[in-house]
Design an enzyme around this catalytic site. Structure first.
Site, PDB file in Angstrom:
ATOM      1  N   LEU A   1      -9.387 -11.959  11.833  1.00  0.00           N
ATOM      2  CA  LEU A   1      -8.753 -10.663  12.075  1.00  0.00           C
ATOM      3  C   LEU A   1      -9.347  -9.957  13.301  1.00  0.00           C
ATOM      4  O   LEU A   1      -8.744  -9.038  13.839  1.00  0.00           O
ATOM      5  CB  LEU A   1      -8.923  -9.792  10.819  1.00  0.00           C
ATOM      6  CG  LEU A   1      -7.925  -8.691  10.537  1.00  0.00           C
ATOM      7  CD1 LEU A   1      -6.497  -9.170  10.668  1.00  0.00           C
ATOM      8  CD2 LEU A   1      -8.152  -8.119   9.141  1.00  0.00           C
ATOM      9  N   GLY A   2     -10.524 -10.402  13.749  1.00  0.00           N
ATOM     10  CA  GLY A   2     -11.152  -9.805  14.933  1.00  0.00           C
ATOM     11  C   GLY A   2     -11.761  -8.445  14.652  1.00  0.00           C
ATOM     12  O   GLY A   2     -11.689  -7.942  13.530  1.00  0.00           O
ATOM     13  N   TYR A   3     -12.371  -7.853  15.683  1.00  0.00           N
ATOM     14  CA  TYR A   3     -13.040  -6.546  15.552  1.00  0.00           C
ATOM     15  C   TYR A   3     -13.890  -6.526  14.274  1.00  0.00           C
ATOM     16  O   TYR A   3     -13.654  -5.755  13.350  1.00  0.00           O
ATOM     17  CB  TYR A   3     -12.034  -5.404  15.504  1.00  0.00           C
ATOM     18  CG  TYR A   3     -11.170  -5.277  16.723  1.00  0.00           C
ATOM     19  CD1 TYR A   3     -11.605  -4.598  17.849  1.00  0.00           C
ATOM     20  CD2 TYR A   3      -9.899  -5.850  16.740  1.00  0.00           C
ATOM     21  CE1 TYR A   3     -10.799  -4.487  18.975  1.00  0.00           C
ATOM     22  CE2 TYR A   3      -9.093  -5.747  17.871  1.00  0.00           C
ATOM     23  CZ  TYR A   3      -9.551  -5.061  18.977  1.00  0.00           C
ATOM     24  OH  TYR A   3      -8.757  -4.951  20.079  1.00  0.00           O
TER      25      TYR A   3
ATOM     26  N   CYS B   1      17.273   4.594  21.221  1.00  0.00           N
ATOM     27  CA  CYS B   1      17.782   5.947  21.490  1.00  0.00           C
ATOM     28  C   CYS B   1      19.262   6.110  21.117  1.00  0.00           C
ATOM     29  O   CYS B   1      19.679   7.159  20.643  1.00  0.00           O
ATOM     30  CB  CYS B   1      17.582   6.300  22.959  1.00  0.00           C
ATOM     31  SG  CYS B   1      15.845   6.319  23.434  1.00  0.00           S
TER      32      CYS B   1
ATOM     33  N   CYS C   1      19.652   6.953  17.488  1.00  0.00           N
ATOM     34  CA  CYS C   1      18.467   7.667  16.990  1.00  0.00           C
ATOM     35  C   CYS C   1      18.878   8.941  16.246  1.00  0.00           C
ATOM     36  O   CYS C   1      19.655   9.748  16.767  1.00  0.00           O
ATOM     37  CB  CYS C   1      17.565   8.037  18.169  1.00  0.00           C
ATOM     38  SG  CYS C   1      16.114   8.941  17.629  1.00  0.00           S
TER      39      CYS C   1
ATOM     40  N   GLU D   1      -5.625   0.689   5.576  1.00  0.00           N
ATOM     41  CA  GLU D   1      -5.749   1.369   6.870  1.00  0.00           C
ATOM     42  C   GLU D   1      -6.818   0.736   7.747  1.00  0.00           C
ATOM     43  O   GLU D   1      -6.646   0.610   8.961  1.00  0.00           O
ATOM     44  CB  GLU D   1      -6.042   2.870   6.675  1.00  0.00           C
ATOM     45  CG  GLU D   1      -4.861   3.651   6.120  1.00  0.00           C
ATOM     46  CD  GLU D   1      -3.625   3.581   7.008  1.00  0.00           C
ATOM     47  OE1 GLU D   1      -3.769   3.394   8.222  1.00  0.00           O
ATOM     48  OE2 GLU D   1      -2.501   3.688   6.475  1.00  0.00           O
TER      49      GLU D   1
ATOM     50  N   TRP E   1       0.813  -1.215   0.000  1.00  0.00           N
ATOM     51  CA  TRP E   1       0.000   0.000   0.000  1.00  0.00           C
ATOM     52  C   TRP E   1       0.853   1.275   0.000  1.00  0.00           C
ATOM     53  O   TRP E   1       0.338   2.371  -0.089  1.00  0.00           O
ATOM     54  CB  TRP E   1      -0.977  -0.004   1.176  1.00  0.00           C
ATOM     55  CG  TRP E   1      -0.344  -0.312   2.496  1.00  0.00           C
ATOM     56  CD1 TRP E   1       0.281   0.561   3.317  1.00  0.00           C
ATOM     57  CD2 TRP E   1      -0.273  -1.599   3.143  1.00  0.00           C
ATOM     58  NE1 TRP E   1       0.746  -0.092   4.438  1.00  0.00           N
ATOM     59  CE2 TRP E   1       0.415  -1.415   4.363  1.00  0.00           C
ATOM     60  CE3 TRP E   1      -0.721  -2.874   2.813  1.00  0.00           C
ATOM     61  CZ2 TRP E   1       0.665  -2.470   5.237  1.00  0.00           C
ATOM     62  CZ3 TRP E   1      -0.476  -3.914   3.685  1.00  0.00           C
ATOM     63  CH2 TRP E   1       0.206  -3.712   4.886  1.00  0.00           C
ATOM     64  N   ARG E   2       2.174   1.092   0.129  1.00  0.00           N
ATOM     65  CA  ARG E   2       3.057   2.260   0.037  1.00  0.00           C
ATOM     66  C   ARG E   2       3.417   2.570  -1.409  1.00  0.00           C
ATOM     67  O   ARG E   2       4.052   3.570  -1.697  1.00  0.00           O
ATOM     68  CB  ARG E   2       4.351   2.001   0.819  1.00  0.00           C
ATOM     69  CG  ARG E   2       4.118   1.848   2.302  1.00  0.00           C
ATOM     70  CD  ARG E   2       5.214   2.531   3.080  1.00  0.00           C
ATOM     71  NE  ARG E   2       4.853   2.602   4.484  1.00  0.00           N
ATOM     72  CZ  ARG E   2       5.484   1.949   5.451  1.00  0.00           C
ATOM     73  NH1 ARG E   2       6.509   1.191   5.169  1.00  0.00           N
ATOM     74  NH2 ARG E   2       5.103   2.090   6.692  1.00  0.00           N
TER      75      ARG E   2
ATOM     76  N   GLN F   1      -5.734  -1.735  14.914  1.00  0.00           N
ATOM     77  CA  GLN F   1      -5.602  -2.747  15.987  1.00  0.00           C
ATOM     78  C   GLN F   1      -4.978  -4.051  15.496  1.00  0.00           C
ATOM     79  O   GLN F   1      -5.246  -5.123  16.046  1.00  0.00           O
ATOM     80  CB  GLN F   1      -6.966  -3.059  16.623  1.00  0.00           C
ATOM     81  CG  GLN F   1      -7.491  -1.928  17.447  1.00  0.00           C
ATOM     82  CD  GLN F   1      -8.832  -1.432  16.967  1.00  0.00           C
ATOM     83  OE1 GLN F   1      -9.283  -1.783  15.891  1.00  0.00           O
ATOM     84  NE2 GLN F   1      -9.469  -0.613  17.756  1.00  0.00           N
TER      85      GLN F   1
ATOM     86  N   TYR G   1      -8.060   9.608  12.048  1.00  0.00           N
ATOM     87  CA  TYR G   1      -6.785   9.016  11.631  1.00  0.00           C
ATOM     88  C   TYR G   1      -6.858   8.487  10.189  1.00  0.00           C
ATOM     89  O   TYR G   1      -6.006   8.791   9.352  1.00  0.00           O
ATOM     90  CB  TYR G   1      -6.368   7.880  12.596  1.00  0.00           C
ATOM     91  CG  TYR G   1      -5.311   7.024  11.959  1.00  0.00           C
ATOM     92  CD1 TYR G   1      -4.005   7.486  11.891  1.00  0.00           C
ATOM     93  CD2 TYR G   1      -5.636   5.820  11.332  1.00  0.00           C
ATOM     94  CE1 TYR G   1      -3.036   6.753  11.225  1.00  0.00           C
ATOM     95  CE2 TYR G   1      -4.689   5.088  10.677  1.00  0.00           C
ATOM     96  CZ  TYR G   1      -3.385   5.560  10.621  1.00  0.00           C
ATOM     97  OH  TYR G   1      -2.447   4.842   9.937  1.00  0.00           O
TER      98      TYR G   1
ATOM     99  N   ASP H   1      -1.884   8.292  15.051  1.00  0.00           N
ATOM    100  CA  ASP H   1      -2.190   6.983  15.649  1.00  0.00           C
ATOM    101  C   ASP H   1      -1.327   6.816  16.912  1.00  0.00           C
ATOM    102  O   ASP H   1      -0.606   7.746  17.305  1.00  0.00           O
ATOM    103  CB  ASP H   1      -1.963   5.841  14.637  1.00  0.00           C
ATOM    104  CG  ASP H   1      -0.497   5.658  14.276  1.00  0.00           C
ATOM    105  OD1 ASP H   1       0.348   6.484  14.714  1.00  0.00           O
ATOM    106  OD2 ASP H   1      -0.172   4.691  13.569  1.00  0.00           O
TER     107      ASP H   1
END
Ligand code: SF4
Length: 356
Positions: free
Chosen positions: A79-81, A198, A201, A36, A23-24, A41, A119, A137
């Site tokens: 996939l749930g939800y 870090c 970074c 998206e 999707w990029r 989740q 979002y 997000d």
């Protein structure tokens, strides 16, 4: 750190470390929207095969809009939800029927679509049309909170505005889409919840959390909701090669998916306990045979822990079908059951079922 410096460093990091995801490589709003919704989740590794499956089954939004809801739920299975799948379908139908198949082109218009929140609208508007609107997000909030020392609780919905305004103030107008992608990817891969990278970074020198050693405290998150225990006693009625299932109704989990006759109890069920249910009692009085009782299977949802036991009961009399029909059950051949959309808990149980 100057804003331009921060943008340059984050974009440079992104170009080196970004994952190669389908999707990029597109600016098609349908594919971006699909990805998206699937990724809400859901981890990328888990969502990727679902994205590919949906694009193959429904290459155009018209294909998705014209599909039967059961078919869409079946592709979503695992996939749930599941409300996401129903909203996805409703949204595709809305775009095809009300907007003649044309995706809205602005953040404001995208927000009017069913199931599309700030979002997702921002992600589509910026990735497909390069509109300057930040996609906020959990990953992005974590990065912003640490970089700028923001203590607004990320679990409180109204605080999203704080992060939105901050994100908007630092994003470049001419590279809105790629900047959003970079922020999300940086949060997902580098500035992670535990053990952020870090030491190596690129934006360490301007990071508030690094300077004050607050990586473990930022972002602030209020405690998660308590997990509720539920005891599901599934009564697996069968006769010859056929099984009895029903479509789940609204106001509970798994709406629109098929499962067995359910007796929910306050504690783990036993054969004596489930016989208190009038349908089960009637079936047993008319010669039903309890073939087996499964071990308890645990199934964890975001705020519920389901402990399921399956009571397999063979039916002996033809007229029992009427009792089961009145209880909302339908009779299906094993082949047909395979094609129904079902919770993973049911699907896994069926794989082990040998009686019919
Ligand atoms: S220095 Fe650490 S906390 Fe700060 S942005 Fe980088 S990875 Fe995140």
């Amino acid at each position: 750190m100057e804003n331009e410096d921060l943008i340059t460093k984050l974009l440079s990091w992104y170009h080196v470390f970004k994952r190669d995801l389908p999707w990029r490589k597109t600016s098609d709003p349908y594919e971006i929207w699909l990805s998206e919704i699937i990724l809400q989740q859901t981890r990328v590794a888990q969502g990727l095969p679902y994205f590919e499956r949906f694009i193959e089954a429904y290459p155009k939004i018209e294909d998705l809009a014209n599909a039967a809801q059961e078919d869409v739920l079946r592709h979503w299975q695992g996939l749930g939800y599941y409300s996401r799948a129903r909203n996805l379908h409703a949204c595709a139908q809305f775009i095809v029927q009300e907007l003649r198949g044309n995706f809205p082109k602005t953040y404001k218009e995208l927000l009017k679509l069913p199931g599309v929140g700030p979002y997702t609208a921002a992600a589509i508007a910026s990735f497909a049309y390069n509109e300057k609107v930040p996609a906020i997000d959990g990953n992005v909030m974590r990065v912003l909170s640490r970089l700028f020392g923001i203590r607004s609780d990320v679990k409180v919905p109204k605080n999203q505005r704080t992060y939105f305004e901050l994100g908007l103030s630092i994003m470049p107008a001419d590279r809105a889409g790629v900047f959003n992608q970079a922020m999300m990817e940086f949060g997902a891969l580098h500035c992670t919840p535990a053990n952020p990278g870090c030491r190596e970074c690129p934006v360490q020198s301007g990071c508030f959390a690094f300077e004050h050693n607050l990586q473990g405290e930022l972002p602030v998150r209020s405690k998660a909701k308590k997990v509720k225990n539920r005891y599901f006693n599934y009564i697996v009625f069968f006769q010859d090669e056929n099984l009895y299932l029903n479509a789940r109704g609204p106001n509970d989990i798994w709406q629109g998916l098929y499962d067995f006759y359910l007796v929910e109890t306050k504690e783990a069920g036993t054969p004596e306990l489930i016989e208190k249910d009038p349908v089960v009692r009637h079936v047993m009085n008319k010669g039903g045979i309890l073939e087996s009782v499964s071990a308890t299977r645990k199934h964890l949802l975001s705020h519920q822990r389901i402990q399921a036991t399956f009571f397999v009961i063979e039916l002996k009399e033809e007229h029992l079908s009427k009792t089961l029909f009145n209880a909302g059950l339908q009779e299906f051949s094993k082949e047909k059951v395979e094609k129904l959309p079902k919770p993973v808990l049911i699907d896994n149980f069926l794989k082990d079922l040998t009686v019919c």
